[in-house]
Motif scaffolding. Structure first.
Motif, PDB file in Angstrom:
ATOM      1  N   LYS A 252     -40.764  14.957  -7.418  1.00 35.25           N
ATOM      2  CA  LYS A 252     -39.571  15.770  -7.674  1.00 35.25           C
ATOM      3  C   LYS A 252     -38.636  15.098  -8.689  1.00 35.25           C
ATOM      4  O   LYS A 252     -38.401  13.895  -8.648  1.00 35.25           O
ATOM      5  N   ILE A 253     -38.125  15.924  -9.611  1.00 33.95           N
ATOM      6  CA  ILE A 253     -37.181  15.469 -10.639  1.00 33.95           C
ATOM      7  C   ILE A 253     -35.930  16.333 -10.529  1.00 33.95           C
ATOM      8  O   ILE A 253     -36.017  17.560 -10.389  1.00 33.95           O
ATOM      9  N   GLN A 254     -34.779  15.711 -10.597  1.00 35.70           N
ATOM     10  CA  GLN A 254     -33.526  16.441 -10.454  1.00 35.70           C
ATOM     11  C   GLN A 254     -33.258  17.340 -11.670  1.00 35.70           C
ATOM     12  O   GLN A 254     -33.575  16.990 -12.814  1.00 35.70           O
ATOM     13  N   LEU A 255     -32.643  18.480 -11.402  1.00 37.58           N
ATOM     14  CA  LEU A 255     -32.351  19.446 -12.467  1.00 37.58           C
ATOM     15  C   LEU A 255     -31.441  18.850 -13.535  1.00 37.58           C
ATOM     16  O   LEU A 255     -31.619  19.113 -14.730  1.00 37.58           O
ATOM     17  N   GLU A 256     -30.473  18.033 -13.120  1.00 35.52           N
ATOM     18  CA  GLU A 256     -29.558  17.438 -14.096  1.00 35.52           C
ATOM     19  C   GLU A 256     -30.299  16.566 -15.108  1.00 35.52           C
ATOM     20  O   GLU A 256     -29.957  16.532 -16.290  1.00 35.52           O
ATOM     21  N   ALA A 257     -31.321  15.856 -14.638  1.00 33.19           N
ATOM     22  CA  ALA A 257     -32.110  15.017 -15.547  1.00 33.19           C
ATOM     23  C   ALA A 257     -32.864  15.882 -16.556  1.00 33.19           C
ATOM     24  O   ALA A 257     -32.989  15.512 -17.735  1.00 33.19           O
ATOM     25  N   ILE A 258     -33.360  17.022 -16.104  1.00 35.21           N
ATOM     26  CA  ILE A 258     -34.088  17.926 -17.000  1.00 35.21           C
ATOM     27  C   ILE A 258     -33.144  18.572 -18.000  1.00 35.21           C
ATOM     28  O   ILE A 258     -33.467  18.689 -19.195  1.00 35.21           O
ATOM     29  N   LYS A 259     -31.967  18.965 -17.533  1.00 30.72           N
ATOM     30  CA  LYS A 259     -30.975  19.547 -18.448  1.00 30.72           C
ATOM     31  C   LYS A 259     -30.571  18.546 -19.524  1.00 30.72           C
ATOM     32  O   LYS A 259     -30.401  18.891 -20.694  1.00 30.72           O
ATOM     33  N   SER A 260     -30.419  17.298 -19.115  1.00 29.74           N
ATOM     34  CA  SER A 260     -30.052  16.246 -20.068  1.00 29.74           C
ATOM     35  C   SER A 260     -31.156  16.034 -21.103  1.00 29.74           C
ATOM     36  O   SER A 260     -30.889  15.910 -22.298  1.00 29.74           O
ATOM     37  N   ALA A 261     -32.428  16.051 -20.638  1.00 29.24           N
ATOM     38  CA  ALA A 261     -33.565  15.808 -21.535  1.00 29.24           C
ATOM     39  C   ALA A 261     -33.768  16.943 -22.534  1.00 29.24           C
ATOM     40  O   ALA A 261     -34.282  16.725 -23.644  1.00 29.24           O
ATOM     41  N   THR A 262     -33.363  18.164 -22.159  1.00 31.83           N
ATOM     42  CA  THR A 262     -33.592  19.335 -23.016  1.00 31.83           C
ATOM     43  C   THR A 262     -32.302  19.851 -23.652  1.00 31.83           C
ATOM     44  O   THR A 262     -32.301  20.952 -24.225  1.00 31.83           O
ATOM     45  N   ASN A 263     -31.232  19.065 -23.574  1.00 26.71           N
ATOM     46  CA  ASN A 263     -29.923  19.518 -24.068  1.00 26.71           C
ATOM     47  C   ASN A 263     -29.569  20.879 -23.467  1.00 26.71           C
ATOM     48  O   ASN A 263     -29.216  21.825 -24.178  1.00 26.71           O
ATOM     49  N   ASN A 264     -29.729  20.953 -22.136  1.00 28.08           N
ATOM     50  CA  ASN A 264     -29.439  22.190 -21.390  1.00 28.08           C
ATOM     51  C   ASN A 264     -30.296  23.358 -21.901  1.00 28.08           C
ATOM     52  O   ASN A 264     -29.811  24.456 -22.138  1.00 28.08           O
ATOM     53  N   PHE A 265     -31.593  23.091 -22.052  1.00 26.44           N
ATOM     54  CA  PHE A 265     -32.575  24.084 -22.484  1.00 26.44           C
ATOM     55  C   PHE A 265     -32.204  24.689 -23.845  1.00 26.44           C
ATOM     56  O   PHE A 265     -32.238  25.910 -24.045  1.00 26.44           O
ATOM     57  N   ALA A 266     -31.884  23.807 -24.774  1.00 24.13           N
ATOM     58  CA  ALA A 266     -31.509  24.249 -26.126  1.00 24.13           C
ATOM     59  C   ALA A 266     -32.706  24.859 -26.846  1.00 24.13           C
ATOM     60  O   ALA A 266     -33.851  24.447 -26.649  1.00 24.13           O
ATOM     61  N   ASN A 267     -32.426  25.833 -27.691  1.00 20.53           N
ATOM     62  CA  ASN A 267     -33.496  26.521 -28.423  1.00 20.53           C
ATOM     63  C   ASN A 267     -34.315  25.577 -29.283  1.00 20.53           C
ATOM     64  O   ASN A 267     -35.530  25.755 -29.442  1.00 20.53           O
ATOM     65  N   ASP A 268     -33.661  24.558 -29.864  1.00 17.69           N
ATOM     66  CA  ASP A 268     -34.409  23.655 -30.743  1.00 17.69           C
ATOM     67  C   ASP A 268     -35.306  22.696 -29.959  1.00 17.69           C
ATOM     68  O   ASP A 268     -36.094  21.954 -30.555  1.00 17.69           O
ATOM     69  N   MET A 269     -35.196  22.708 -28.633  1.00 20.02           N
ATOM     70  CA  MET A 269     -36.096  21.905 -27.797  1.00 20.02           C
ATOM     71  C   MET A 269     -37.242  22.742 -27.244  1.00 20.02           C
ATOM     72  O   MET A 269     -38.129  22.221 -26.561  1.00 20.02           O
ATOM     73  N   CYS A 270     -37.243  24.039 -27.533  1.00 14.41           N
ATOM     74  CA  CYS A 270     -38.287  24.943 -27.049  1.00 14.41           C
ATOM     75  C   CYS A 270     -39.512  24.834 -27.963  1.00 14.41           C
ATOM     76  O   CYS A 270     -39.403  24.949 -29.183  1.00 14.41           O
ATOM     77  N   ILE A 271     -40.685  24.603 -27.375  1.00 17.51           N
ATOM     78  CA  ILE A 271     -41.904  24.412 -28.171  1.00 17.51           C
ATOM     79  C   ILE A 271     -42.949  25.497 -27.897  1.00 17.51           C
ATOM     80  O   ILE A 271     -44.028  25.472 -28.490  1.00 17.51           O
ATOM     81  N   GLY A 272     -42.630  26.437 -27.028  1.00 23.61           N
ATOM     82  CA  GLY A 272     -43.603  27.482 -26.742  1.00 23.61           C
ATOM     83  C   GLY A 272     -43.081  28.484 -25.737  1.00 23.61           C
ATOM     84  O   GLY A 272     -42.031  28.299 -25.121  1.00 23.61           O
ATOM     85  N   ASP A 273     -43.839  29.561 -25.575  1.00 28.72           N
ATOM     86  CA  ASP A 273     -43.450  30.633 -24.668  1.00 28.72           C
ATOM     87  C   ASP A 273     -44.726  31.280 -24.152  1.00 28.72           C
ATOM     88  O   ASP A 273     -45.524  31.782 -24.945  1.00 28.72           O
ATOM     89  N   GLY A 274     -44.956  31.241 -22.826  1.00 27.24           N
ATOM     90  CA  GLY A 274     -46.200  31.774 -22.279  1.00 27.24           C
ATOM     91  C   GLY A 274     -45.964  32.693 -21.106  1.00 27.24           C
ATOM     92  O   GLY A 274     -44.840  33.162 -20.871  1.00 27.24           O
ATOM     93  N   GLY A 275     -47.022  32.952 -20.351  1.00 25.48           N
ATOM     94  CA  GLY A 275     -46.955  33.869 -19.237  1.00 25.48           C
ATOM     95  C   GLY A 275     -46.110  33.385 -18.078  1.00 25.48           C
ATOM     96  O   GLY A 275     -45.735  34.164 -17.203  1.00 25.48           O
ATOM     97  N   PHE A 276     -45.810  32.096 -18.051  1.00 28.42           N
ATOM     98  CA  PHE A 276     -44.990  31.505 -16.990  1.00 28.42           C
ATOM     99  C   PHE A 276     -43.524  31.476 -17.402  1.00 28.42           C
ATOM    100  O   PHE A 276     -42.635  31.652 -16.588  1.00 28.42           O
TER     101      PHE A 276
END
Length: 272
Positions: free
Chosen positions: A11-35
Motif C-alpha cells: 500500500k502507498i499513500q495517496l498523498e505520496a502519489i499526488k506528490s509524485a504526479t504533481n496532483n495528476f498533472a496532464n504533463d505527467m500523463c503517459i497513456g489512457d486505457g480501458g482502466f
C-alpha cells in the motif's frame, strides 16, 4: 477484507502519489486505457524508489473494484521477467491506483508499422511474450493456471531493452492446471479481433483461447498492422486476410515491407 490485509505491504499513500504526479498533472500523463489514465512519477514503493507508472481507475470506463483487486492478486502471486511487475497500490479516499514498474517503450501496438524494430527484434519480443504466457498457463504445482482473456499487442509492454512484459490482468481467470484438458465456462470477454471464435461462440474458455489471441499478435508483428482497422483493407480483419492468403499460398505478400528482406525463406515456411 482478508485479501486487503494480505497485500498491506504494497500500500502507498495517496498523498505520496499526488506528490509524485504533481496532483495528476496532464504533463505527467503517459497513456489512457480501458482502466483509466496512466501517469509517471518517482516514488518510494515496495522495492525501493524509482520511476513508476501509475494507473488510476476511472469507473466510467466500465472497470471497477473487482478488476483492481484481481490485478493486485495476480501480479502478487505470479512473477516472471516477461510479466509486468506490480510495485504497489493505493485505495485511499475512494481512489483505486495501481503502481507498476516503468516501461519506457510503452506497448507493442505502437511499433507494428514503424521501422524501430527489425525482424530479429520482433522475434525476440514475441519469444519473450510467449515465455510469459507459458508461465501463466503452466505454473508450479502449488498455483492455478491463469487464463489472461485479453492478450493483444497493446497489452504487451516493452522496456528500454525491448523486453516484452505481459500486462493488464483485470479480466483474467484462474483455472486448474493439473489436468491434461481443462476448460471453464464464462461469459466471453476480450477485444474484438483477438478473441478466440470458439470461446465467443460457446463460452468454453481454455488456455488455447489465449494462444489464439497470441497468434493474432504474431501475425500483427509479421504483417506490420493491427488486426482491425489499419492501413489498406481497413474493413477486412487481419485474421480473415491471413486465412485467404494462406489458402492461396501467398502469405509472403502480407509481410510488412520494412522486414520482408530480412526474413529467410525457410523461416517463412515455418509460419506455414
Amino acid at each position: 477484507m482478508a485479501h486487503i490485509k494480505h497485500f498491506e505491504n504494497l500500500k502507498i499513500q495517496l498523498e505520496a502519489i499526488k506528490s509524485a504526479t504533481n496532483n495528476f498533472a496532464n504533463d505527467m500523463c503517459i497513456g489512457d486505457g480501458g482502466f483509466g489514465k496512466v501517469y509517471k512519477g518517482e516514488i518510494i514503493h515496495s522495492n525501493g524508489q524509482s520511476m513508476v507508472a501509475l494507473k488510476r481507475l476511472n469507473r466510467a470506463f466500465g472497470q471497477g473494484d473487482p478488476e483492481f483487486w484481481k490485478e493486485i492478486m495476480m501480479l502478487s502471486f505470479y512473477k516472471h521477467e516477461n510479466i509486468v511487475s506490480l510495485l504497489g497500490y493505493c485505495d485511499d479516499c475512494d481512489e483505486k491506483i495501481l503502481v507498476y514498474e516503468f516501461v519506457s517503450k510503452k506497448s507493442l501496438d505502437l511499433y507494428l508499422d514503424k521501422d524501430d524494430l527489425n525482424w530479429v527484434q520482433r522475434l525476440k519480443i514475441c519469444i519473450g511474450a510467449a515465455r510469459g504466457l507459458a508461465y501463466l498457463h503452466s505454473p508450479s504445482d502449488t498455483q492455478l493456471r491463469v487464463l489472461h482473456r485479453d492478450i493483444k499487442s497493446s497489452n504487451i509492454l516493452l522496456d528500454e531493452n525491448w523486453n516484452a512484459k505481459i500486462s493488464d490482468f483485470g479480466l483474467s481467470k484462474f483455472g486448474p492446471a493439473n489436468q491434461q484438458f481443462t476448460y471453464l465456462v464464462s461469459n466471453p470477454v476480450g477485444t474484438i479481433g483477438y478473441c478466440d471464435p470458439l470461446y465467443v461462440e460457446s463460452g468454453y474458455l481454455t488456455k488455447e483461447s489465449d494462444v489464439y489471441s497470441f497468434g493474432v499478435v504474431l501475425f500483427e508483428v509479421l504483417c506490420g498492422r493491427l488486426c482491425i482497422g489499419n492501413n489498406n483493407d481497413k474493413l477486412r480483419p487481419l485474421t480473415r486476410l491471413v486465412r485467404e492468403y494462406y489458402d492461396q499460398n501467398r502469405i509472403n505478400e502480407l509481410i510488412f515491407d520494412n522486414i520482408k528482406d530480412e526474413i529467410h525463406s525457410d523461416s517463412l515456411k515455418n509460419v506455414h
